[in-house]
Scaffold this motif. Sequence first.
Motif, PDB file in Angstrom:
ATOM      1  N   MET A  53      69.681  17.149 110.519  1.00 31.78           N
ATOM      2  CA  MET A  53      69.392  17.968 109.212  1.00 31.78           C
ATOM      3  C   MET A  53      69.814  19.448 109.606  1.00 31.78           C
ATOM      4  O   MET A  53      69.704  19.835 110.488  1.00 31.78           O
ATOM      5  CB  MET A  53      68.028  17.872 108.439  1.00 31.78           C
ATOM      6  N   ILE A  54      70.643  20.096 108.726  1.00 28.99           N
ATOM      7  CA  ILE A  54      70.811  21.583 108.785  1.00 28.99           C
ATOM      8  C   ILE A  54      69.587  22.316 108.109  1.00 28.99           C
ATOM      9  O   ILE A  54      69.178  21.924 106.644  1.00 28.99           O
ATOM     10  CB  ILE A  54      71.951  21.915 108.044  1.00 28.99           C
ATOM     11  N   PRO A  55      68.822  22.846 108.684  1.00 28.71           N
ATOM     12  CA  PRO A  55      67.669  23.545 108.379  1.00 28.71           C
ATOM     13  C   PRO A  55      67.932  24.692 107.283  1.00 28.71           C
ATOM     14  O   PRO A  55      69.045  25.163 107.357  1.00 28.71           O
ATOM     15  CB  PRO A  55      67.039  24.086 109.522  1.00 28.71           C
ATOM     16  N   SER A  56      66.767  24.946 106.470  1.00 26.82           N
ATOM     17  CA  SER A  56      67.359  25.982 105.456  1.00 26.82           C
ATOM     18  C   SER A  56      66.774  27.442 106.259  1.00 26.82           C
ATOM     19  O   SER A  56      65.675  27.480 106.593  1.00 26.82           O
ATOM     20  CB  SER A  56      65.983  25.944 104.280  1.00 26.82           C
ATOM     21  N   VAL A  57      67.920  28.187 106.376  1.00 23.38           N
ATOM     22  CA  VAL A  57      67.717  29.377 107.309  1.00 23.38           C
ATOM     23  C   VAL A  57      67.495  30.624 106.335  1.00 23.38           C
ATOM     24  O   VAL A  57      68.256  30.722 105.317  1.00 23.38           O
ATOM     25  CB  VAL A  57      69.308  29.558 107.990  1.00 23.38           C
ATOM     26  N   PRO A  58      66.615  31.317 106.617  1.00 28.98           N
ATOM     27  CA  PRO A  58      66.297  32.436 105.741  1.00 28.98           C
ATOM     28  C   PRO A  58      67.339  33.927 106.173  1.00 28.98           C
ATOM     29  O   PRO A  58      67.306  33.979 107.170  1.00 28.98           O
ATOM     30  CB  PRO A  58      65.108  32.909 105.995  1.00 28.98           C
ATOM     31  N   PHE A  59      68.089  33.896 105.087  1.00 30.59           N
ATOM     32  CA  PHE A  59      69.361  34.969 105.504  1.00 30.59           C
ATOM     33  C   PHE A  59      68.736  36.478 104.857  1.00 30.59           C
ATOM     34  O   PHE A  59      68.186  36.198 103.744  1.00 30.59           O
ATOM     35  CB  PHE A  59      70.597  34.338 104.681  1.00 30.59           C
ATOM     36  N   ASP A  60      69.248  37.341 105.530  1.00 31.02           N
ATOM     37  CA  ASP A  60      68.995  38.600 105.202  1.00 31.02           C
ATOM     38  C   ASP A  60      69.752  39.150 103.943  1.00 31.02           C
ATOM     39  O   ASP A  60      70.914  39.018 104.090  1.00 31.02           O
ATOM     40  CB  ASP A  60      68.898  39.541 106.255  1.00 31.02           C
ATOM     41  N   ARG A  61      68.887  39.428 102.821  1.00 31.30           N
ATOM     42  CA  ARG A  61      69.775  39.671 101.468  1.00 31.30           C
ATOM     43  C   ARG A  61      70.212  41.165 101.468  1.00 31.30           C
ATOM     44  O   ARG A  61      70.632  41.503 100.270  1.00 31.30           O
ATOM     45  CB  ARG A  61      69.059  39.128 100.471  1.00 31.30           C
ATOM     46  N   LYS A  62      69.795  42.022 102.326  1.00 30.30           N
ATOM     47  CA  LYS A  62      69.854  43.534 102.544  1.00 30.30           C
ATOM     48  C   LYS A  62      71.459  43.692 102.086  1.00 30.30           C
ATOM     49  O   LYS A  62      72.213  43.167 102.841  1.00 30.30           O
ATOM     50  CB  LYS A  62      69.251  44.144 103.343  1.00 30.30           C
ATOM     51  N   PRO A  63      71.738  44.719 101.321  1.00 30.58           N
ATOM     52  CA  PRO A  63      73.153  45.039 101.128  1.00 30.58           C
ATOM     53  C   PRO A  63      73.696  45.624 102.441  1.00 30.58           C
ATOM     54  O   PRO A  63      73.117  46.338 103.395  1.00 30.58           O
ATOM     55  CB  PRO A  63      73.228  46.328 100.202  1.00 30.58           C
ATOM     56  N   GLY A  64      75.053  45.068 102.781  1.00 32.45           N
ATOM     57  CA  GLY A  64      75.688  45.504 103.780  1.00 32.45           C
ATOM     58  C   GLY A  64      75.374  44.681 105.062  1.00 32.45           C
ATOM     59  O   GLY A  64      75.995  44.918 106.060  1.00 32.45           O
ATOM     60  N   ARG A  65      74.445  43.683 105.153  1.00 35.36           N
ATOM     61  CA  ARG A  65      73.867  43.059 106.266  1.00 35.36           C
ATOM     62  C   ARG A  65      74.720  41.685 106.248  1.00 35.36           C
ATOM     63  O   ARG A  65      74.868  41.141 105.059  1.00 35.36           O
ATOM     64  CB  ARG A  65      72.371  42.817 106.236  1.00 35.36           C
ATOM     65  N   LYS A  66      75.105  41.230 107.292  1.00 37.08           N
ATOM     66  CA  LYS A  66      75.794  39.825 107.480  1.00 37.08           C
ATOM     67  C   LYS A  66      74.986  38.977 108.256  1.00 37.08           C
ATOM     68  O   LYS A  66      74.396  39.259 109.324  1.00 37.08           O
ATOM     69  CB  LYS A  66      77.323  39.765 107.982  1.00 37.08           C
ATOM     70  N   PRO A  67      74.857  37.683 107.870  1.00 39.64           N
ATOM     71  CA  PRO A  67      74.098  36.536 108.813  1.00 39.64           C
ATOM     72  C   PRO A  67      75.007  36.407 110.123  1.00 39.64           C
ATOM     73  O   PRO A  67      76.030  36.608 110.290  1.00 39.64           O
ATOM     74  CB  PRO A  67      74.304  35.414 108.026  1.00 39.64           C
ATOM     75  N   GLU A  68      74.135  36.293 110.961  1.00 37.37           N
ATOM     76  CA  GLU A  68      74.725  36.275 112.544  1.00 37.37           C
ATOM     77  C   GLU A  68      75.135  34.907 112.754  1.00 37.37           C
ATOM     78  O   GLU A  68      74.740  33.838 112.411  1.00 37.37           O
ATOM     79  CB  GLU A  68      73.474  36.586 113.493  1.00 37.37           C
ATOM     80  N   GLY A  69      76.225  34.780 113.767  1.00 36.25           N
ATOM     81  CA  GLY A  69      76.880  33.595 114.059  1.00 36.25           C
ATOM     82  C   GLY A  69      77.573  33.062 112.877  1.00 36.25           C
ATOM     83  O   GLY A  69      78.052  33.662 111.990  1.00 36.25           O
ATOM     84  N   PRO A  70      77.917  31.660 113.192  1.00 35.69           N
ATOM     85  CA  PRO A  70      79.169  31.311 112.140  1.00 35.69           C
ATOM     86  C   PRO A  70      78.210  30.573 110.865  1.00 35.69           C
ATOM     87  O   PRO A  70      78.852  29.979 110.137  1.00 35.69           O
ATOM     88  CB  PRO A  70      79.493  30.088 112.914  1.00 35.69           C
ATOM     89  N   PHE A  71      77.095  30.774 110.906  1.00 34.30           N
ATOM     90  CA  PHE A  71      76.277  30.047 109.645  1.00 34.30           C
ATOM     91  C   PHE A  71      75.855  31.043 108.525  1.00 34.30           C
ATOM     92  O   PHE A  71      75.555  32.309 108.630  1.00 34.30           O
ATOM     93  CB  PHE A  71      74.668  29.602 110.030  1.00 34.30           C
ATOM     94  N   THR A  72      76.122  30.670 107.210  1.00 34.02           N
ATOM     95  CA  THR A  72      75.910  31.260 106.013  1.00 34.02           C
ATOM     96  C   THR A  72      74.993  30.451 105.205  1.00 34.02           C
ATOM     97  O   THR A  72      74.603  29.259 105.350  1.00 34.02           O
ATOM     98  CB  THR A  72      77.171  31.676 105.422  1.00 34.02           C
ATOM     99  N   PRO A  73      74.691  31.152 103.972  1.00 33.64           N
ATOM    100  CA  PRO A  73      74.024  30.489 103.012  1.00 33.64           C
ATOM    101  C   PRO A  73      74.478  29.207 102.514  1.00 33.64           C
ATOM    102  O   PRO A  73      74.088  28.514 102.031  1.00 33.64           O
ATOM    103  CB  PRO A  73      73.575  31.133 102.005  1.00 33.64           C
ATOM    104  N   GLU A  74      75.836  29.207 102.483  1.00 34.44           N
ATOM    105  CA  GLU A  74      76.620  27.999 102.155  1.00 34.44           C
ATOM    106  C   GLU A  74      76.793  26.965 103.131  1.00 34.44           C
ATOM    107  O   GLU A  74      77.303  25.838 102.623  1.00 34.44           O
ATOM    108  CB  GLU A  74      77.976  28.576 101.579  1.00 34.44           C
ATOM    109  N   THR A  75      76.398  27.397 104.310  1.00 34.32           N
ATOM    110  CA  THR A  75      76.966  26.118 105.465  1.00 34.32           C
ATOM    111  C   THR A  75      76.012  24.872 105.222  1.00 34.32           C
ATOM    112  O   THR A  75      76.814  23.823 105.237  1.00 34.32           O
ATOM    113  CB  THR A  75      76.078  26.757 106.650  1.00 34.32           C
ATOM    114  N   PRO A  76      74.803  24.715 104.669  1.00 41.73           N
ATOM    115  CA  PRO A  76      74.144  23.478 104.363  1.00 41.73           C
ATOM    116  C   PRO A  76      75.120  22.684 103.404  1.00 41.73           C
ATOM    117  O   PRO A  76      74.956  21.520 103.340  1.00 41.73           O
ATOM    118  CB  PRO A  76      72.794  23.834 103.883  1.00 41.73           C
ATOM    119  N   PHE A  77      75.735  23.412 102.315  1.00 41.94           N
ATOM    120  CA  PHE A  77      76.565  22.803 101.297  1.00 41.94           C
ATOM    121  C   PHE A  77      77.924  22.403 101.649  1.00 41.94           C
ATOM    122  O   PHE A  77      78.506  21.558 101.050  1.00 41.94           O
ATOM    123  CB  PHE A  77      76.553  23.561 100.032  1.00 41.94           C
ATOM    124  N   SER A  78      78.534  23.034 102.523  1.00 43.97           N
ATOM    125  CA  SER A  78      80.013  22.889 102.866  1.00 43.97           C
ATOM    126  C   SER A  78      80.234  22.216 104.298  1.00 43.97           C
ATOM    127  O   SER A  78      81.285  21.583 104.472  1.00 43.97           O
ATOM    128  CB  SER A  78      80.609  24.426 103.241  1.00 43.97           C
TER     129      SER A  78
END
Length: 409
Positions: A53-78
């Motif tokens: 399974m692809i786990p639900s990763v809590p992503f930092d939603r603060k403005p100007g911050r990007k998630p680390e690595g190749p994973f994004t909030p859309e990764t589990p869906f794409s």
Amino acid sequence: MIKRLQKKFIRIATLAVTLVLLLLCLIVNTANYISVNSQLKQMLTMISQNQGMIPSVPFDRKPGRKPEGPFTPETPFSTRYFVLRYTDDGVLSDAELGKIAAITSEDTDKYLKIAISHGEGFGYTSGYKYYVTHTGENRWMAVFLDSYQQMRSVAMIAVLSFTAMVLCIALVYMIVVLCSRRAIEPVVKSMKQQKQFITDASHELKTPITVIATSLKVLEMETGKQKWIDKAQTQTEKLKNLVNSLVTLSRMDEEDSPLKFHHFNISDAVLETAESFQDYSQSNGHDLQLSIQPALSCHGDEYAIRQLVSILLDNAVKYAVENTPISFSLEKEKKGILIHVANECNSINPEDLDKLFDRFYRVDKSRTAKTGGFGIGLSIARSIVEGHKGTVRAICENGHTIEFVVILK
């Protein structure tokens, strides 16, 4: 000579640019492949560690911050993948196909066999990158990740980069061709000045040499033979030959070759020239052994070929060890017409072999050898061979037998 120099400059410049661009393309495409492959491995490792399974990763939603690595909030869906679980005996115990549309239950046997035959680790198969792990006693898991788009992107970048490289090389080649004449202009100017000097000096020397030779003959007629007159006449004749050789070299270097090409029987021409050296060779203690294949024809300058043979044989007679034979052969081979001259010689440094064709080069650095040569003959021979689009080289494999091999196209 100028055209050869220009072509050589174009080849070297184009080759240098080609190597640099090729290296750049290889670095870029290798880095791109490593990056994509690393991201796919990270994804497979993450899925495998989370039991398919692809786990639900809590992503930092603060403005100007990007998630680390190749994973994004859309990764589990794409992300598209499927998981096969099986036993040590290769029996499929579970197949999770909910995250992919291209694979059905009928396809699982095919991919199960691939996972079993590969064993633990990463692998590629028909658009999928997979990861096989041993999850426990009698339990195995194989995760197949759809990597078609990523690999297609890698291939497209490779095709585009190499296409761009070819176009750049073609553009550079055209620019180099257009600018090559200007780039070698200083060298061309220097060569022209040298040739002009040789030509002018030769014409200026011919008149006094002729006057000296005539005066010596008149003096000999009035006073009779004297050793001093004979010596002066010998040196005058050598000087005359030197001037003629310099003029010949100068003409051979001109862009418009002085060679007159036509079809002729090279066997007859070479045999006649070689036989004329029989007595000269015998008088110097050398047996001239001839092996000439009959009825060979050649498209070239007959006079120049005769001169080439004379130079090679004269060189062999002058520098052969006393009382040793000289072999001369002419034959037809796949590459063209082969002329081969061999004789025993004093020890020669292998580094000196290529220098033998340089102007005024003598193996005897002190120039005390009583051979009467100026070190120009082999330079003329090379010019004649190159004028016929052929090759000439010197070989001394055993250290005491030198061979001159000429191939005429």
